[in-house]
Design a protein around this motif. Structure first.
Motif, mmCIF file in Angstrom:
data_model
loop_
_atom_site.group_PDB
_atom_site.id
_atom_site.type_symbol
_atom_site.label_atom_id
_atom_site.label_comp_id
_atom_site.label_asym_id
_atom_site.label_seq_id
_atom_site.Cartn_x
_atom_site.Cartn_y
_atom_site.Cartn_z
ATOM 1 N N PHE A 280 -40.997 24.455 3.946
ATOM 2 C CA PHE A 280 -42.010 25.160 3.171
ATOM 3 C C PHE A 280 -43.355 24.601 3.595
ATOM 4 C CE2 PHE A 280 -44.911 25.346 -0.430
ATOM 5 C CZ PHE A 280 -44.820 26.679 -0.770
ATOM 6 N N PRO A 281 -44.362 25.372 3.806
ATOM 7 C CA PRO A 281 -44.549 26.801 3.595
ATOM 8 C C PRO A 281 -44.461 27.634 4.878
ATOM 9 C CG PRO A 281 -46.679 25.791 3.729
ATOM 10 C CD PRO A 281 -45.654 24.693 3.934
ATOM 11 N N LYS A 282 -43.883 27.080 5.948
ATOM 12 C CA LYS A 282 -43.847 27.809 7.227
ATOM 13 C C LYS A 282 -43.125 29.147 7.150
ATOM 14 C CE LYS A 282 -44.572 24.002 10.359
ATOM 15 N NZ LYS A 282 -44.126 23.314 11.549
ATOM 16 N N TRP A 283 -42.146 29.282 6.263
ATOM 17 C CA TRP A 283 -41.394 30.540 6.150
ATOM 18 C C TRP A 283 -42.127 31.600 5.327
ATOM 19 C CZ3 TRP A 283 -40.572 32.153 1.260
ATOM 20 C CH2 TRP A 283 -40.548 31.189 0.237
ATOM 21 N N VAL A 284 -43.196 31.214 4.628
ATOM 22 C CA VAL A 284 -43.872 32.134 3.708
ATOM 23 C C VAL A 284 -44.747 33.129 4.485
ATOM 24 C CG1 VAL A 284 -45.425 32.321 1.729
ATOM 25 C CG2 VAL A 284 -43.925 30.333 1.938
ATOM 26 N N PRO A 285 -44.510 34.426 4.321
ATOM 27 C CA PRO A 285 -45.350 35.433 4.968
ATOM 28 C C PRO A 285 -46.782 35.398 4.416
ATOM 29 C CG PRO A 285 -43.301 36.415 4.161
ATOM 30 C CD PRO A 285 -43.390 35.023 3.588
ATOM 31 N N SER A 286 -47.744 35.787 5.240
ATOM 32 C CA SER A 286 -49.153 35.715 4.831
ATOM 33 C C SER A 286 -49.447 36.604 3.625
ATOM 34 C CB SER A 286 -50.078 36.068 5.995
ATOM 35 O OG SER A 286 -49.809 37.385 6.438
ATOM 36 N N ASP A 287 -48.795 37.769 3.515
ATOM 37 C CA ASP A 287 -49.055 38.642 2.366
ATOM 38 C C ASP A 287 -48.573 38.002 1.063
ATOM 39 O OD1 ASP A 287 -46.378 39.132 3.370
ATOM 40 O OD2 ASP A 287 -46.269 40.878 2.057
ATOM 41 N N VAL A 288 -47.515 37.216 1.138
ATOM 42 C CA VAL A 288 -47.010 36.514 -0.050
ATOM 43 C C VAL A 288 -47.978 35.397 -0.435
ATOM 44 C CG1 VAL A 288 -45.131 35.071 -0.959
ATOM 45 C CG2 VAL A 288 -44.600 37.122 0.377
ATOM 46 N N MET A 289 -48.529 34.710 0.563
ATOM 47 C CA MET A 289 -49.532 33.662 0.291
ATOM 48 C C MET A 289 -50.743 34.254 -0.425
ATOM 49 S SD MET A 289 -48.935 30.551 1.029
ATOM 50 C CE MET A 289 -48.365 29.349 2.163
ATOM 51 N N LYS A 290 -51.199 35.403 0.040
ATOM 52 C CA LYS A 290 -52.350 36.058 -0.580
ATOM 53 C C LYS A 290 -52.030 36.488 -2.010
ATOM 54 C CE LYS A 290 -54.343 37.646 3.730
ATOM 55 N NZ LYS A 290 -54.467 38.752 4.660
ATOM 56 N N GLU A 291 -50.843 37.019 -2.204
ATOM 57 C CA GLU A 291 -50.450 37.441 -3.543
ATOM 58 C C GLU A 291 -50.343 36.241 -4.483
ATOM 59 O OE1 GLU A 291 -46.958 40.056 -5.735
ATOM 60 O OE2 GLU A 291 -47.103 40.096 -3.551
ATOM 61 N N ALA A 292 -49.881 35.108 -3.959
ATOM 62 C CA ALA A 292 -49.762 33.889 -4.768
ATOM 63 C C ALA A 292 -51.132 33.401 -5.218
ATOM 64 C CB ALA A 292 -49.048 32.792 -3.985
ATOM 65 N N GLU A 293 -52.129 33.556 -4.372
ATOM 66 C CA GLU A 293 -53.490 33.138 -4.720
ATOM 67 C C GLU A 293 -54.042 33.946 -5.893
ATOM 68 O OE1 GLU A 293 -55.837 33.425 -1.156
ATOM 69 O OE2 GLU A 293 -54.632 31.906 -0.132
ATOM 70 N N THR A 294 -53.698 35.212 -5.967
ATOM 71 C CA THR A 294 -54.226 36.065 -7.037
ATOM 72 C C THR A 294 -53.366 36.037 -8.298
ATOM 73 O OG1 THR A 294 -53.067 38.025 -6.218
ATOM 74 C CG2 THR A 294 -55.291 37.624 -5.359
ATOM 75 N N LEU A 295 -52.154 35.530 -8.184
ATOM 76 C CA LEU A 295 -51.245 35.462 -9.322
ATOM 77 C C LEU A 295 -51.687 34.358 -10.289
ATOM 78 C CD1 LEU A 295 -48.461 36.574 -10.389
ATOM 79 C CD2 LEU A 295 -47.417 34.649 -9.183
ATOM 80 N N SER A 296 -51.715 34.651 -11.559
ATOM 81 C CA SER A 296 -52.087 33.625 -12.530
ATOM 82 C C SER A 296 -50.945 32.625 -12.686
ATOM 83 C CB SER A 296 -52.411 34.249 -13.895
ATOM 84 O OG SER A 296 -51.223 34.677 -14.531
ATOM 85 N N THR A 297 -51.287 31.416 -13.030
ATOM 86 C CA THR A 297 -50.271 30.389 -13.262
ATOM 87 C C THR A 297 -49.357 30.805 -14.402
ATOM 88 O OG1 THR A 297 -51.780 28.681 -12.469
ATOM 89 C CG2 THR A 297 -49.924 27.941 -13.809
ATOM 90 N N LEU A 298 -49.934 31.409 -15.422
ATOM 91 C CA LEU A 298 -49.147 31.854 -16.573
ATOM 92 C C LEU A 298 -48.097 32.891 -16.166
ATOM 93 C CD1 LEU A 298 -48.885 31.438 -19.619
ATOM 94 C CD2 LEU A 298 -50.473 33.323 -19.929
#
Length: 189
Positions: free
Chosen positions: A115-133
Motif C-alpha cells: 500500500f499505496p502502490k496498488w491504489v488507482p489515482s481516481d480512488v486516491m482523488k476520491e479519498a481526498e474528497t471523502l469526509s472522515t465521518l
C-alpha cells in the motif's frame, strides 16, 4: 453460489472474509450456510468455495488483502476510498494487495504489492474528497472490531454494560469480604 454471485456478495457487503470468523461475513460460510469447523478445503462444498473465491480474487473490482486479523479479506472497490482515507489506522502490511501464484515447477509463491502502490489515482482523488465521518461509516464494522481487539472503544462507539457484565459485578459484590463491599456500594453525595 455461483462465481458471479460471490462477487456480488462482496460488492453488497463491501468487506468480506474469505473464510473464518470475524466482524464481517465470510464467503465460505455464506456458501455453506453454516459455520465451518476447521479448514473449508475439507468441506463437502470445498470445490464450490474454491471456484467462488477464485472468481472474487480475479475480479478487478476486489482488493485481496489481509486486513482483518491477517486473514484473507476481500474489499470491494466502492470501499477503497474509505480504506485509503483511514489507512493510518491500519498497519500498512494489512493493506497490501496479496495473491498466490503457482510456478511452472508447481511451487506455491505468495506475492504482494505494498500500500499505496496498488491504489488507482481516481480512488486516491476520491479519498481526498471523502469526509472522515463517511469513511468511518463505510468501515464502521471493521473499525469497531479493531478497537475492541485492542480493548479500547471504537470511533464514536458507545459501550453499555451487558446484562452478563452487570450480573457478574453484582455476584462479586455479594461474595466480597465486608471491607471490599464498600467499593460495590454506590457513593453517597
Amino acid at each position: 453460489m455461483s462465481p458471479r454471485e460471490a462477487t456480488a456478495f462482496v460488492e453488497r457487503h463491501g468487506v468480506v472474509l474469505q473464510a473464518g470468523r470475524g466482524p464481517v461475513p465470510s464467503l465460505a460460510e455464506a456458501i455453506t450456510g453454516e459455520p465451518i469447523p476447521g479448514s473449508w478445503w475439507g468441506h463437502a462444498k470445498g470445490r464450490v468455495i474454491f471456484r467462488a473465491a477464485r472468481a472474487v480474487c480475479e475480479s478487478s473490482e476486489v482488493l485481496v488483502c489481509k486486513l482483518i486479523d491477517g486473514k484473507v479479506t476481500y474489499v470491494h472497490r466502492r470501499v477503497w476510498p474509505a480504506l485509503v482515507k483511514l489507512a493510518p489506522r491500519f498497519a500498512k502490511e494489512r493493506l497490501a494487495k496479496v495473491w498466490d501464484e503457482h510456478t511452472k515447477r508447481g511451487a506455491h509463491v505468495s506475492r504482494r504489492v505494498p500500500f499505496p502502490k496498488w491504489v488507482p489515482s481516481d480512488v486516491m482523488k476520491e479519498a481526498e474528497t471523502l469526509s472522515t465521518l463517511e469513511a468511518e461509516r463505510l468501515l464502521s464494522t471493521v473499525l469497531a472490531w479493531k478497537a475492541d481487539r485492542r480493548g479500547q472503544l471504537g470511533p464514536r462507539k458507545i459501550m453499555e454494560p451487558s446484562v452478563a457484565t452487570s450480573a457478574a459485578f453484582a455476584a462479586t459484590c455479594r461474595v466480597a469480604r465486608p471491607s471490599a463491599r464498600k467499593m460495590c456500594e454506590p457513593r453517597r453525595t
